[in-house]
Design a protein around this motif. Structure first.
Motif, PDB file in Angstrom:
ATOM      1  N   TYR A  25       0.830  -1.207   0.000  1.00  0.00           N
ATOM      2  CA  TYR A  25       0.000   0.000   0.000  1.00  0.00           C
ATOM      3  C   TYR A  25       0.868   1.262   0.000  1.00  0.00           C
ATOM      4  O   TYR A  25       0.620   2.191  -0.770  1.00  0.00           O
ATOM      5  CB  TYR A  25      -0.954   0.006   1.202  1.00  0.00           C
ATOM      6  CG  TYR A  25      -1.745   1.279   1.296  1.00  0.00           C
ATOM      7  CD1 TYR A  25      -2.821   1.514   0.440  1.00  0.00           C
ATOM      8  CD2 TYR A  25      -1.404   2.270   2.204  1.00  0.00           C
ATOM      9  CE1 TYR A  25      -3.532   2.698   0.501  1.00  0.00           C
ATOM     10  CE2 TYR A  25      -2.105   3.453   2.269  1.00  0.00           C
ATOM     11  CZ  TYR A  25      -3.166   3.660   1.418  1.00  0.00           C
ATOM     12  OH  TYR A  25      -3.859   4.840   1.468  1.00  0.00           O
ATOM     13  N   LYS A  29       1.237   4.264  -2.855  1.00  0.00           N
ATOM     14  CA  LYS A  29       0.978   5.676  -2.571  1.00  0.00           C
ATOM     15  C   LYS A  29       2.226   6.557  -2.692  1.00  0.00           C
ATOM     16  O   LYS A  29       2.133   7.774  -2.604  1.00  0.00           O
ATOM     17  CB  LYS A  29       0.381   5.835  -1.170  1.00  0.00           C
ATOM     18  CG  LYS A  29      -1.026   5.294  -1.065  1.00  0.00           C
ATOM     19  CD  LYS A  29      -1.932   6.069  -1.995  1.00  0.00           C
ATOM     20  CE  LYS A  29      -3.362   5.628  -1.922  1.00  0.00           C
ATOM     21  NZ  LYS A  29      -4.214   6.379  -2.845  1.00  0.00           N
ATOM     22  N   PRO A  39       0.084   8.796   4.207  1.00  0.00           N
ATOM     23  CA  PRO A  39      -1.260   8.419   4.633  1.00  0.00           C
ATOM     24  C   PRO A  39      -1.335   8.306   6.158  1.00  0.00           C
ATOM     25  O   PRO A  39      -0.355   7.953   6.814  1.00  0.00           O
ATOM     26  CB  PRO A  39      -1.476   7.059   3.981  1.00  0.00           C
ATOM     27  CG  PRO A  39      -0.100   6.488   3.884  1.00  0.00           C
ATOM     28  CD  PRO A  39       0.794   7.662   3.619  1.00  0.00           C
ATOM     29  N   SER A  40      -2.479   8.625   6.705  1.00  0.00           N
ATOM     30  CA  SER A  40      -2.682   8.487   8.148  1.00  0.00           C
ATOM     31  C   SER A  40      -2.877   7.008   8.506  1.00  0.00           C
ATOM     32  O   SER A  40      -3.158   6.178   7.636  1.00  0.00           O
ATOM     33  CB  SER A  40      -3.910   9.281   8.582  1.00  0.00           C
ATOM     34  OG  SER A  40      -5.089   8.702   8.029  1.00  0.00           O
ATOM     35  N   LYS A  42      -5.373   5.904  10.080  1.00  0.00           N
ATOM     36  CA  LYS A  42      -6.782   5.658   9.767  1.00  0.00           C
ATOM     37  C   LYS A  42      -6.951   5.313   8.286  1.00  0.00           C
ATOM     38  O   LYS A  42      -7.667   4.377   7.946  1.00  0.00           O
ATOM     39  CB  LYS A  42      -7.617   6.887  10.121  1.00  0.00           C
ATOM     40  CG  LYS A  42      -9.086   6.718   9.838  1.00  0.00           C
ATOM     41  CD  LYS A  42      -9.864   7.974  10.178  1.00  0.00           C
ATOM     42  CE  LYS A  42     -11.327   7.775   9.816  1.00  0.00           C
ATOM     43  NZ  LYS A  42     -12.100   8.995   9.934  1.00  0.00           N
ATOM     44  N   THR A  43      -6.310   6.062   7.412  1.00  0.00           N
ATOM     45  CA  THR A  43      -6.403   5.805   5.974  1.00  0.00           C
ATOM     46  C   THR A  43      -5.828   4.442   5.622  1.00  0.00           C
ATOM     47  O   THR A  43      -6.438   3.680   4.862  1.00  0.00           O
ATOM     48  CB  THR A  43      -5.690   6.914   5.174  1.00  0.00           C
ATOM     49  OG1 THR A  43      -6.324   8.161   5.453  1.00  0.00           O
ATOM     50  CG2 THR A  43      -5.722   6.643   3.687  1.00  0.00           C
ATOM     51  N   SER A  45      -5.574   1.886   7.549  1.00  0.00           N
ATOM     52  CA  SER A  45      -6.504   0.908   8.103  1.00  0.00           C
ATOM     53  C   SER A  45      -7.723   0.725   7.202  1.00  0.00           C
ATOM     54  O   SER A  45      -8.134  -0.406   6.909  1.00  0.00           O
ATOM     55  CB  SER A  45      -6.939   1.355   9.498  1.00  0.00           C
ATOM     56  OG  SER A  45      -7.853   0.441  10.054  1.00  0.00           O
ATOM     57  N   GLU A  46      -8.279   1.829   6.731  1.00  0.00           N
ATOM     58  CA  GLU A  46      -9.466   1.755   5.880  1.00  0.00           C
ATOM     59  C   GLU A  46      -9.167   1.075   4.545  1.00  0.00           C
ATOM     60  O   GLU A  46      -9.945   0.251   4.073  1.00  0.00           O
ATOM     61  CB  GLU A  46     -10.022   3.154   5.628  1.00  0.00           C
ATOM     62  CG  GLU A  46     -10.684   3.751   6.849  1.00  0.00           C
ATOM     63  CD  GLU A  46     -11.066   5.211   6.676  1.00  0.00           C
ATOM     64  OE1 GLU A  46     -10.717   5.832   5.639  1.00  0.00           O
ATOM     65  OE2 GLU A  46     -11.712   5.748   7.599  1.00  0.00           O
ATOM     66  N   TYR A  47      -8.046   1.395   3.923  1.00  0.00           N
ATOM     67  CA  TYR A  47      -7.713   0.827   2.613  1.00  0.00           C
ATOM     68  C   TYR A  47      -7.291  -0.632   2.679  1.00  0.00           C
ATOM     69  O   TYR A  47      -7.520  -1.383   1.743  1.00  0.00           O
ATOM     70  CB  TYR A  47      -6.624   1.656   1.925  1.00  0.00           C
ATOM     71  CG  TYR A  47      -7.184   2.826   1.164  1.00  0.00           C
ATOM     72  CD1 TYR A  47      -7.443   2.738  -0.201  1.00  0.00           C
ATOM     73  CD2 TYR A  47      -7.466   4.020   1.803  1.00  0.00           C
ATOM     74  CE1 TYR A  47      -7.976   3.812  -0.903  1.00  0.00           C
ATOM     75  CE2 TYR A  47      -7.998   5.102   1.117  1.00  0.00           C
ATOM     76  CZ  TYR A  47      -8.249   4.986  -0.234  1.00  0.00           C
ATOM     77  OH  TYR A  47      -8.771   6.046  -0.923  1.00  0.00           O
ATOM     78  N   ARG A  52      -6.453  -0.720  13.505  1.00  0.00           N
ATOM     79  CA  ARG A  52      -5.473   0.316  13.825  1.00  0.00           C
ATOM     80  C   ARG A  52      -4.225  -0.234  14.523  1.00  0.00           C
ATOM     81  O   ARG A  52      -3.102   0.117  14.177  1.00  0.00           O
ATOM     82  CB  ARG A  52      -6.166   1.372  14.685  1.00  0.00           C
ATOM     83  CG  ARG A  52      -5.325   2.537  15.065  1.00  0.00           C
ATOM     84  CD  ARG A  52      -6.158   3.555  15.882  1.00  0.00           C
ATOM     85  NE  ARG A  52      -5.345   4.650  16.312  1.00  0.00           N
ATOM     86  CZ  ARG A  52      -5.037   5.691  15.567  1.00  0.00           C
ATOM     87  NH1 ARG A  52      -5.490   5.779  14.335  1.00  0.00           N
ATOM     88  NH2 ARG A  52      -4.276   6.648  16.052  1.00  0.00           N
ATOM     89  N   CYS A  77       1.463  15.330   9.936  1.00  0.00           N
ATOM     90  CA  CYS A  77       1.311  13.923   9.600  1.00  0.00           C
ATOM     91  C   CYS A  77       2.667  13.231   9.683  1.00  0.00           C
ATOM     92  O   CYS A  77       3.658  13.848  10.028  1.00  0.00           O
ATOM     93  CB  CYS A  77       0.751  13.793   8.191  1.00  0.00           C
ATOM     94  SG  CYS A  77       1.681  14.755   6.987  1.00  0.00           S
TER      95      CYS A  77
END
Length: 95
Positions: A25, A29, A39-40, A42-43, A45-47, A52, A77
């Protein structure tokens, strides 16, 4: 986006699989000019569909393996850099 980094990330013998998914990932990116991505948690984790805690643990593991470096920006960040040198052991990442 960097396809050569993605190919190398897939080829790298990374365990556990959660760390490998995160490495792929991050490679996906990565900005091809700067070599960075940010990426955070959270991002990520979502993708990836990972929780977390797993993301944070996997990022620590990848950093300890030398696959990535991270630099926290105060009030902003975390910038991640995927190691072209380390991944170059598994596939051509010269571009």
């Amino acid at each position: 986006m960097s396809y050569d980094l993605q190919d190398a990330a897939w080829a790298a013998p990374i365990k556990p699989v959660a760390a490998k998914i995160i490495l792929v990932y991050l490679a996906h990116k990565t900005n091809s000019k700067s070599g960075a991505c940010f990426p955070s948690i959270k991002t990520i984790s979502e993708y990836t569909g990972l929780d977390r805690k797993t993301v944070m643990k996997s990022l620590e593991r990848l950093e300890s393996m030398g696959m990535i470096t991270s630099k926290k920006k105060i009030g902003c960040c975390t910038h991640y850099q995927v190691s072209r040198e380390k991944l170059g052991e598994y596939a051509d990442v010269t571009s």
